[in-house]
Enzyme design. Structure first.
Site: not given
Ligand code: CO
Ligand code: ZN
Length: 331
Positions: A64, A167, A197-198, A220, A306
């Site tokens: 992603h 990420d 995606e998030e 991922d 994150h």
């Molecule tokens: Co993420």
């Molecule tokens: Zn991710």
């Protein structure tokens, strides 16, 4: 070079729903090196590299492009911006961070201490863009504009790199390199640089339906269990990429999981087994489309996911690329 590709991708601006800068960067990297490239209605960049075998399978591999961010919900009369999270933004991780909007406006993300002494929540986040009042602020940003943690990649020790957006740009870099370096591989690679995606695997959901692959794989990051106070999942940085057994979104299809383990063994790359007590990946979107598609996930161990300092180990990245090159030939 994996490291250079990663560096370039980390500097692209791209919260969920606004991944176009990342997509344009990847298009440029892959131009002339693949058999087809297209962008769908949700902004997914879909790239094919045909397999050499008469019975080549179509393997969808998803990474992603989006990362978490903040969207402006109100502009206060003193010029501060109220915001809402786009994806899994942590409160602790948001305290006093450098953020940037697409138009280049920069600011400081802060967490207001609630008066009651209650723990701060998303509604207590604000961005200070240096505006004296609402009018000046409105000349700089609009309601609905998004901000992300400002790019800030740095080396940590010999093998590790930290940055916002690791990420999932580290996986985008892997997928770019796989498409560049796989030659006459047995199976067809359908690379999907996915969007949103998030906020719920939205890009991969429609991409998987449209592509209807024989097999699916998500790339991922996964969480870590090797820093003070963090013991789960049992995954360590530098011990190799992780083959997902399960997370909260899917149980990897045993055939795909085992094929990844076999590819790693054949390539002589150490891998870890991952059982993640939370989270999910595009792998679930692929597995649960149509009447079901065999799918799995290859993960890059990542600390502080994150946050603005998401940290990976380049030895895990190098290993993952070798496993992938083997996987698309072997299965
Ligand atoms: Co993420
Ligand atoms: Zn991710």
């Amino acid at each position: 070079m994996l490291r250079n590709t990663l560096k370039t991708l980390l500097s692209a601006w791209g919260p969920s729903g606004s991944e176009h800068q990342v997509a344009a960067t990847i298009r440029e990297m892959l131009n002339g090196h693949v058999d087809s490239m297209r962008t769908d209605a949700l902004g997914n960049l879909i790239v094919e590299k045909y397999g050499s075998d008469d019975n080549a399978r179509r393997i969808m591999i998803s990474a992603h492009m989006d990362h978490i961010g903040l969207v402006v919900t109100a502009i206060e009369k003193e010029g501060y911006l109220r915001v809402m999270n786009v994806g899994g933004v942590g409160i602790k991780e948001s305290q006093t961070r450098h953020v940037v909007f697409e138009n280049g406006v920069e600011g400081v993300l802060r967490v207001e201490e609630p008066e009651s002494g209650a723990s701060p929540a998303i509604k207590d986040l604000f961005i200070d863009i240096g505006a004296a009042d609402a009018e000046e602020a409105r000349g700089m940003v609009q309601l609905g504009d998004m901000a992300v943690y400002a790019p800030d990649m740095f080396q940590v020790g010999k093998h590790r790199i930290a940055s916002p957006a690791m990420d999932d740009r580290c996986a985008c870099a892997l997928l770019v390199e796989l498409l560049l370096y796989s030659e006459n591989q047995k199976n067809t690679i359908v690379g999907v640089f996915s969007t949103q995606e998030e906020v719920g695997l939205r890009g991969a959901t429609v991409a998987a339906f449209g592509i209807n692959p024989d097999l699916g794989l998500a790339l991922d990051v996964t969480a870590w269990g090797d820093t003070p106070g963090t013991k789960l999942p049992d995954v360590k940085l530098g011990k190799g990429p992780a083959v997902k057994i399960m997370d909260r979104s899917m149980i990897a299809t045993p055939m795909v999981r085992d094929a990844l383990l076999e590819a790693a063994a054949a390539a002589d790359i150490p891998v870890q087994r991952e059982v993640l007590p939370f989270g999910g990946t595009d792998g679930a979107a692929i597995q649960h489309t149509r009447a079901g598609i065999p799918a799995g996930t290859l993960s890059i161990p990542c600390r502080y996911v994150h946050s603005a300092c998401e940290m990976i180990d380049m030895r895990d990245m190098d290993g993952a690329l070798q496993v992938l090159l083997q996987f698309v030939n072997q299965i």
